[in-house]
Design an enzyme around this catalytic site. Structure first.
Site, mmCIF file in Angstrom:
data_model
loop_
_atom_site.group_PDB
_atom_site.id
_atom_site.type_symbol
_atom_site.label_atom_id
_atom_site.label_comp_id
_atom_site.label_asym_id
_atom_site.label_seq_id
_atom_site.Cartn_x
_atom_site.Cartn_y
_atom_site.Cartn_z
ATOM 1 N N LYS A 53 -7.753 -6.565 -4.474
ATOM 2 C CA LYS A 53 -7.198 -6.542 -3.087
ATOM 3 C C LYS A 53 -7.790 -7.440 -2.449
ATOM 4 C CE LYS A 53 -9.356 -0.969 -3.836
ATOM 5 N NZ LYS A 53 -9.217 -0.240 -3.001
ATOM 6 N N GLN A 97 -14.974 1.224 -1.599
ATOM 7 C CA GLN A 97 -15.132 1.417 -2.855
ATOM 8 C C GLN A 97 -15.571 2.619 -3.764
ATOM 9 O OE1 GLN A 97 -12.155 -0.461 -4.198
ATOM 10 N NE2 GLN A 97 -12.813 1.234 -6.222
ATOM 11 N N ASP A 120 -7.750 3.184 3.858
ATOM 12 C CA ASP A 120 -7.751 4.645 2.925
ATOM 13 C C ASP A 120 -6.349 5.604 3.174
ATOM 14 O OD1 ASP A 120 -8.153 2.897 0.393
ATOM 15 O OD2 ASP A 120 -10.220 3.604 0.142
#
Ligand code: NAD
Length: 286
Positions: A53, A97, A120
């Site tokens: 990422k 995460q 997200d």
């Protein structure tokens, strides 16, 4: 085995186009959008994912940084990190995460993120907006699937779509996006009575289950579009999806491979979400 009939939907190519577009738009902003990725613990798979990422973000002009925290981190400490990132004007996107260690409530952490920075799309405010059909930050994987369907020229209006799996990360937002695109959506899951029959009715089938090659070729309608979100590692090391690819490709009209289908779209959409969050936040008055 019958020869492959299906068109292969090339996720690598579509993802590259999304990344190129993000890079082009970022270059015109006059600032670098900031992405903060919080990584708790030392799970090797998470570490690789976060590094990818970071790399992908920096390659398109997004300033990405990782905030590593020990697996023993207290929930209060993690919440304090989130509060700092919420207040930091250089940070446009915050991603934590998952999974998180057991002493930390993932729900509390997700709800602590400023919804405007929630790249997200997991914050309940963004989930609610998605279900209301209001433009918002949308979870990256289902957003990537929508882009694949668009790139493949699949017409969703009035189409019978089946989403296999009802997780908050993939299945549920996927169903909301397909509904918003005017498909007639069924959500199937582990308690569905006759999965093969439900699948056979689908003109568009999105599998997000996490069971290697669960969906067989004879579950698939002729000419259906099959999107395989699953990523499963077999004992022999091979990576396969939730769909038995060769069997499915013999009947489907179009299909995504694993790897090289949905996988590359997730990070590309994260970059797009970060750009979107930056543009929206920084154009607000005050
Ligand atoms: P999850 O475990 O949270 O949810 C799985 C869902 O599948 C559940 O709703 C469950 O009801 C359903 N299910 C489980 N077994 C079933 C069965 N035998 N029959 C019917 N339904 C069943 O998983 P998730 O996070 O939604 O991920 C699903 C898959 O997608 C996994 O393989 C994951 O690795 C993959 N994934 C890929 C990406 C990507 O970037 N390509 C992103 C997220 C998840």
């Amino acid at each position: 085995m019958t020869e492959t009939a299906a068109r292969i939907i090339d996720g690598k190519a579509v993802a590259a186009a999304v990344r190129a577009e993000v890079a082009a738009r970022t270059a015109t902003l006059g600032y670098r959008p900031g992405l903060a990725v919080v990584l708790v613990g030392d799970d090797p798979a998470s570490a690789i994912y976060v590094r990818n990422k970071d790399r992908a973000a920096n390659a398109v002009g997004i300033a990405a940084r990782t905030i590593p925290l020990p697996a023993s981190v207290a929930e209060a400490e993690l919440l304090a990190v989130i509060a700092r990132l919420n207040a930091d004007a250089s940070v446009d996107g915050i991603l934590v995460q998952l999974p998180l260690p057991p002493q930390v409530r993932a729900r509390a952490v997700i709800e602590a993120i400023d919804p405007a920075k929630d790249v997200d799309g997991f914050h309940p405010i963004n989930v609610g907006r998605l279900h209301e059909g209001v433009a918002t930050l949308v979870p990256c994987t289902p957003l990537g699937v929508m882009k694949l369907l668009a790139a493949a020229g699949v017409s969703l209006r009035g189409a019978r779509a089946l989403v296999l799996g009802r997780s908050s990360i993939v299945g549920k937002p996927m169903a909301a996006l397909l509904t918003a695109a005017d498909a007639t959506v069924t959500v199937a899951h582990s308690r569905t009575r006759d999965l093969p029959a439900e699948c056979r009715r689908a003109e568009v089938l999105v599998a997000a289950v996490g069971r290697a090659e669960l969906v067989r070729g004879d579950w698939i309608a002729n000419d259906a579009t099959v999107i395989d979100v699953g990523i499963n590692r077999l004992a022999d090391g091979r990576l396969v999806g939730d769909v038995a690819y060769d069997e499915a490709a013999a009947v489907a009209g179009a299909i995504t491979p694993v790897p090289g289908g949905v996988g590359p779209m997730t990070i590309a959409c994260l970059l797009e979400n970060t750009l979107r969050a930056a543009a929206a936040r920084r154009s607000r008055p005050g």
